[in-house]
Design a protein around this motif. Sequence first.
Motif: not given
Length: 393
Positions: A176, A179-181, A183-187, A191, A225, A227
Motif C-alpha cells: 500500500e 499515504k494509505a499506510f 491513514e491506518g494510524n500505524p504504531s 513507522r 504487510q 512494514h
Amino acid sequence: MKGAQILSTIPGALPDAYAEQLAELQANAPPMGWSFVRRRMMSELGPEWERHFRQFTHEASAAASLGQVHRATTHDGQDVACKLQYPNMRATVESDLRQFKLAVGVLQRVLPAIKQDQVVKELEARLREELDYEREASHMRLYGDMLSDQKRVTVPKVVEALSTGRLLTMEWVSGEGIKAFLEGNPSQAARNDVARALFYAWYTPVYRYGIIHGDPHMGNFTVRQDHGLNLLDFGAIRIFPPHFVKAIIDLFSALQADDEDMALAAYENWGFTGLSRDTARVLNEWARFVYGPLMDDRARLIQEDDDPNFGRDIAERVYEGLKRTGGVRPSREFVLVDRSAIGLGSVFVRLKAKLNWHRLFQELIGHFDVDALASRQKEALARAEVPPPLSDL
C-alpha cells in the motif's frame, strides 16, 4: 508533473490543499484509454500480443508522468505489472526540456546566486534515460543485486521476454502507498520499521556501490504487510565516481570536527569550483541542516522543530548568504544527492519516525574504502549489464 511530484512531498512547500491534490500525480495521473493501450501493446509485442497473457486488465493500476501500469497474468500463471510508456514521449520530453531551459534562463536572471547550467544538464540526461525502459530493466537487475541482503526491501524481477525499450514487465508485488499506510494510524514501531527499510534501500547502494536512486517521491515505493518496502521505479539512477562518495563522508567528518579546510576540500571534490571560504561557510549552514540528524547520537525525529517553514527559512538564509559571497555553481553530481536527501527527509517527517539516524549512517560508512567501492561498483554494473550513463557518452 515531475516538478509537482517533488513539491508535493516537501512539507510546507505548498499549502496543504495544493499538496494533497498534487500528491495524486505520484501514482494517479490521468491514464490512457484502452484503445490507446491496445495499440501501444501491439507496437511493442506485435499484433498477437494478447497471447502472452491469460489476463490483462483494461484499467490502469497506476499512472504517472511517463507511463502507466497494468496488472496482468502470464500464461504460466505469474502475476505481473506491465509498465507501458505513453505514445510520442521522446518528442514530448524534448519539447518540455526546451521550455524548461527557457524557464531556468529567466530564473537565473532573477535569482543569480545559484548558477543552474550543470543542474539543467544533469536533469536533462537523467530524464532522457528514464525514457529507455531497457536501461531501467538493467537498473532493476542492479538494485536487486545491491540490495540482495536487505530482506526488508523488495526489488521486483524483470520479465525479460515481455519487455522492450518502451514496455517494462516485472513481477507484481503487493503493498500500500505511504499515504494509505499513514491513514491506518500505524504504531510508532511500524513507522520506524518503514523508515529504517527506506533508509537502507536508498543509502546502502550509495555507500557500498556509489549509486543513488534520484527520485524518492512517495509514488515510487509501497509498504509491505510486514512494514518492509517494495521499490517500484528505477528510471532516475545516478552512478557516482567513487571519490565523490568519499567526499560526502569527508564533509560529514568536517562538520563534526568543525574543520573548515576539510569542508572546503570536500566541496571541491563534489565538483564545486572556485569557492571562497566565505561561500563554503554559507554552504556549511545548508550541510548542517541536511546532515544534522546523522550527527546526533540518539533516537530522534528527523526534524525536531515544529515550524513547517524551518527548512525553507534556512534555504532563504543560505541563498542570501550566497548572493553576498558571490554565488555558487552546483556540480552535476550534487543535484540528485541533494534531491534525494530532501525528498527522503520529507518522507521521514511524514512518517514521524524516531530512529538513531547517526548509528544507521555509521553502520553504512564503517570501514569505508574508496578502492573497495570502485571494485564493487564495476562488478555490479557488469553483472547487471548497465549501459554507460548518457552524460558519459
